[in-house]
Structures are given as C-alpha cells and as structure tokens.
Design a protein around this motif. Structure first.
Motif, PDB file in Angstrom:
ATOM      1  N   LYS A   2      54.719  21.712  37.856  1.00 15.29           N
ATOM      2  CA  LYS A   2      54.187  22.728  36.942  1.00 15.29           C
ATOM      3  C   LYS A   2      55.224  23.809  36.722  1.00 15.29           C
ATOM      4  O   LYS A   2      56.012  24.120  37.615  1.00 15.29           O
ATOM      5  CB  LYS A   2      52.919  23.379  37.519  1.00 15.29           C
ATOM      6  N   LYS A   3      55.195  24.373  35.521  1.00 12.69           N
ATOM      7  CA  LYS A   3      55.935  25.602  35.286  1.00 12.69           C
ATOM      8  C   LYS A   3      55.104  26.746  35.853  1.00 12.69           C
ATOM      9  O   LYS A   3      53.887  26.802  35.658  1.00 12.69           O
ATOM     10  CB  LYS A   3      56.193  25.804  33.799  1.00 12.69           C
ATOM     11  N   ILE A   4      55.759  27.657  36.556  1.00 16.62           N
ATOM     12  CA  ILE A   4      55.066  28.781  37.189  1.00 16.62           C
ATOM     13  C   ILE A   4      55.736  30.075  36.751  1.00 16.62           C
ATOM     14  O   ILE A   4      56.960  30.239  36.878  1.00 16.62           O
ATOM     15  CB  ILE A   4      55.093  28.656  38.721  1.00 16.62           C
ATOM     16  N   GLY A   5      54.939  30.980  36.210  1.00 14.73           N
ATOM     17  CA  GLY A   5      55.461  32.269  35.781  1.00 14.73           C
ATOM     18  C   GLY A   5      54.542  33.388  36.215  1.00 14.73           C
ATOM     19  O   GLY A   5      53.456  33.155  36.746  1.00 14.73           O
ATOM     20  N   PHE A   6      54.986  34.613  35.981  1.00 16.37           N
ATOM     21  CA  PHE A   6      54.118  35.751  36.263  1.00 16.37           C
ATOM     22  C   PHE A   6      53.589  36.334  34.967  1.00 16.37           C
ATOM     23  O   PHE A   6      54.176  36.181  33.901  1.00 16.37           O
ATOM     24  CB  PHE A   6      54.846  36.826  37.084  1.00 16.37           C
ATOM     25  N   LEU A   7      52.438  36.994  35.073  1.00 13.22           N
ATOM     26  CA  LEU A   7      51.820  37.681  33.954  1.00 13.22           C
ATOM     27  C   LEU A   7      51.545  39.116  34.370  1.00 13.22           C
ATOM     28  O   LEU A   7      50.804  39.353  35.329  1.00 13.22           O
ATOM     29  CB  LEU A   7      50.523  36.990  33.540  1.00 13.22           C
ATOM     30  N   SER A   8      52.130  40.074  33.655  1.00 11.69           N
ATOM     31  CA  SER A   8      51.945  41.487  33.964  1.00 11.69           C
ATOM     32  C   SER A   8      51.139  42.170  32.863  1.00 11.69           C
ATOM     33  O   SER A   8      51.467  42.055  31.680  1.00 11.69           O
ATOM     34  CB  SER A   8      53.292  42.201  34.118  1.00 11.69           C
ATOM     35  N   PHE A   9      50.107  42.902  33.260  1.00 15.33           N
ATOM     36  CA  PHE A   9      49.370  43.735  32.318  1.00 15.33           C
ATOM     37  C   PHE A   9      50.094  45.057  32.081  1.00 15.33           C
ATOM     38  O   PHE A   9      49.764  45.798  31.163  1.00 15.33           O
ATOM     39  CB  PHE A   9      47.964  43.995  32.831  1.00 15.33           C
ATOM     40  N   GLY A  10      51.061  45.377  32.922  1.00 16.95           N
ATOM     41  CA  GLY A  10      51.873  46.568  32.709  1.00 16.95           C
ATOM     42  C   GLY A  10      51.118  47.872  32.869  1.00 16.95           C
ATOM     43  O   GLY A  10      51.344  48.835  32.131  1.00 16.95           O
ATOM     44  N   HIS A  11      50.246  47.944  33.875  1.00 15.24           N
ATOM     45  CA  HIS A  11      49.512  49.190  34.117  1.00 15.24           C
ATOM     46  C   HIS A  11      50.463  50.303  34.559  1.00 15.24           C
ATOM     47  O   HIS A  11      51.406  50.069  35.314  1.00 15.24           O
ATOM     48  CB  HIS A  11      48.473  48.985  35.219  1.00 15.24           C
ATOM     49  N   TRP A  12      50.176  51.503  34.132  1.00 14.03           N
ATOM     50  CA  TRP A  12      50.860  52.675  34.677  1.00 14.03           C
ATOM     51  C   TRP A  12      49.900  53.855  34.710  1.00 14.03           C
ATOM     52  O   TRP A  12      48.946  53.936  33.935  1.00 14.03           O
ATOM     53  CB  TRP A  12      52.120  53.016  33.881  1.00 14.03           C
TER      54      TRP A  12
END
Length: 340
Positions: A2-12
């Motif tokens: 599988k391809k594995i990546g990250f997902l960021s909502f970019g909270h600050w």
C-alpha cells in the motif's frame, strides 16, 4: 503493498500549549513534515482545506512549496471543497503546482461538508442555480474543472492579441499533462462514489460516510469501494483506479505515546447527524501496542480494499512527534500487515 501518506488538517491556535500557534507556523511545519515523511519512506503528504477556520485553507501555494522542497513524495489534498472554487482559476493554480512538483500532485475534491459559517461559499461569490442544492453546485464546479484539465482549447483568440497566439482555440495555461488522471473525489455516500467512477476520478473515502445500512463503518466503506470499482469497470476507463481511506492510527511505542493517546476513547464507531438530517457514521480510531494494533487493523475490511492509506496526524504536536508516529507505523506496523 500500500501507499502510505499523512493527512494534516493544519490546525493552529494561539494557545501556549500548541506547537502551531499561527498560520505561518502550520504552513512551515507542513512543508517540513513533507520533507521528513519523504526521508522516512512515506508515499504521500496530504492536506485538508477548511475555510473561515484556523486551519489550512489555500492549498496551492503550500503544495507548490512542498513540491519545491521534495523530490519523490506524492502531494495532495483530501479534500478541496468545490463549492468555494472558481474551477478555471483553480486549473491554472493546479497546473502550476503540478509542474513545480514534476507531476506529483494528487488532488482530492469534494462537494464539501458543514463549515464554520453559514453558506460560506456565498461569500466567495457562488450560489446554487435555481433548482440546485449546494452539493449540486460543488459537483458542477468539479465537472468544469475536469473538463478544462483535458487541455483542449475552448476560448476564441483575440484577433489583435498583445502576444502571438498558437493556432486554434486557446486553453488555460500553464497546462500539466497527466494531472486529469490524478484527480480524486472525496465521497461520503455510495451514490457519489459511483458518480465519481463514471467521471474517471479516483476515490477518497475518509472516516465519515452516510450510514446507509447500519453495519459497522469499515464494512459499509468496503462495500462503497466495491461499488465504485464495479462502476469504474462498467464505464470502460482504460486505466486502473486508485482508492484511499483515511484512519487515525497511533502505535504506543513509548511513554510519550501513552501520555498522549494511551487512554483511548475512540475505539468504537459513532453515529450522528451531519447537517440537519443526514445520518452519518464516523469510523473508529486505532490506538494500541503494535502487536494488538496489527491484529485490529487486519480486521478492517476497507483498509484491505484500498491501495492507499492516509494517516491523520496530530499536527499541533509538532513535526518531530508527527514524524515519530509515521515512522512507527511504517516500521512497526506496516510490514506485519504486508503493506511494506
């Protein structure tokens, strides 16, 4: 595999307890995390788009910067709310960012979800046509975007242009060959997954979908994926589609992990209302010691169906910690499941 990546909502938030206290912090750290993830061997760096919120909102400058700092990792969105978008201007921005990254963009689009403000897309100058819903508006914008990404001329040239034109009708520039095949649709229902397949878009399915059968989330999501693939086959497209799912997965490897996530609390699906009336099911998160985590993930039917897994990361805990989470999954979890 599988391809594995990250997902960021970019909270600050300006809170002293946050590792991202400003929009500048979250943008610089997202770029740095893409670099770190590439060095760790991850396959993708994805961002979520939310308007009127202390989160990432304007994806293309950030994607271009990520592309300039990396060499191999896929760069994407999950997802862009098309109710807010001018599809022609977006095609220019997307073409530029894709060229800067040498063709590594994987753009996830969607009709959108409930946002921070009422009918926020109206503030951007868009409104449904008579007889349309806001969901129809988002899908219409997506269809226009897909059409212009074909790279075919459609605009009549000025007979007295400022600069010489090539012959025939003009297309939008810059144009990036192949981007049209790297567009995904974030689907929250079985029907929109089938619609996306007919239009030749890849499928993104997150941890939220309409509760259409009352079954556990991962089973409903796996059925959605199978319906999508059947519709793709029936449409007769000449390439294989890609399918991603998103999950919150935290292997407990040290005391810091146990302090942040060891108390659990999201080990069960949740059902609630999305908007005023749509019954939705929210998928569980996964948090455990590696051996137990591997056993739990092996039972997730939707992950088994997908070729790409996006890991939602706690971006406010900083680049170093998020890289630690990604590395833990790549090295301590993925090999035992045959993902690596």
């Amino acid at each position: 595999m599988k391809k594995i990546g990250f997902l960021s909502f970019g909270h600050w938030t300006p809170s002293p307890h946050s590792g991202t206290r400003s929009a500048a912090d979250v943008m610089h750290q997202t770029i740095d995390l893409a670099v770190a993830a590439e060095e760790l061997g991850a396959d993708g760096a994805y961002i979520r788009v939310h308007h009127f919120a202390r989160q990432l909102a304007s994806p293309f400058p950030l994607l271009a910067a990520m592309g300039a700092r990396t060499k191999t990792i896929e760069l994407g969105t999950a997802v862009i709310d098309m109710r807010y978008e001018n599809p022609l201007y977006m095609a220019e921005d997307a073409g530029a960012a894709d060229l800067i990254s040498d063709g590594r963009l994987q753009l996830g689009l969607s009709r959108g979800s409930p946002e921070q403000v009422i009918d926020g897309w109206r503030h951007f100058g868009y409104a449904p046509a008579e007889g349309e819903t806001d969901a129809d508006l988002g899908r219409r914008h997506a269809e226009v975007f897909l059409e212009v990404l074909k790279g075919q001329g459609f605009a009549r040239p000025n007979p007295r242009p400022m600069f010489p034109n090539p012959p025939g009708l003009l297309r939008l520039e810059p144009y990036s060959e192949g981007l049209r095949e790297r567009i995904w649709w974030g689907s929250g229902s079985n029907a929109t997954a089938v619609w996306a397949a007919k239009l030749g878009m890849n499928l993104q399915s997150s941890t939220l979908k309409d509760d259409e059968t009352g079954e556990p989330f991962h089973i409903q999501q796996a059925k959605q994926i199978r319906l999508y693939r059947e519709a793709w086959k029936e449409a007769g497209h000449d390439r294989a589609p890609r399918v991603s799912v998103s999950r919150s997965i935290f292997p407990l490897l040290d005391d810091r992990d146990r302090e942040y996530f060891g108390r659990g609390g999201k080990e069960q699906d949740q059902v609630g209302l999305l908007g005023d009336s749509t019954r939705a099911i929210f998928g569980r998160g996964y948090t455990a010691e590696p051996e137990a985590l591997i056993a739990q993930l092996r039972e997730d039917e939707a992950i088994a169906e997908a070729d790409t897994l996006l890991l939602t990361i706690p971006n406010q805990l900083g680049v170093e910690y998020c890289a630690h989470v990604i590395e833990g999954i790549l090295k301590q979890v993925a090999p035992a499941l045959g993902w690596r």
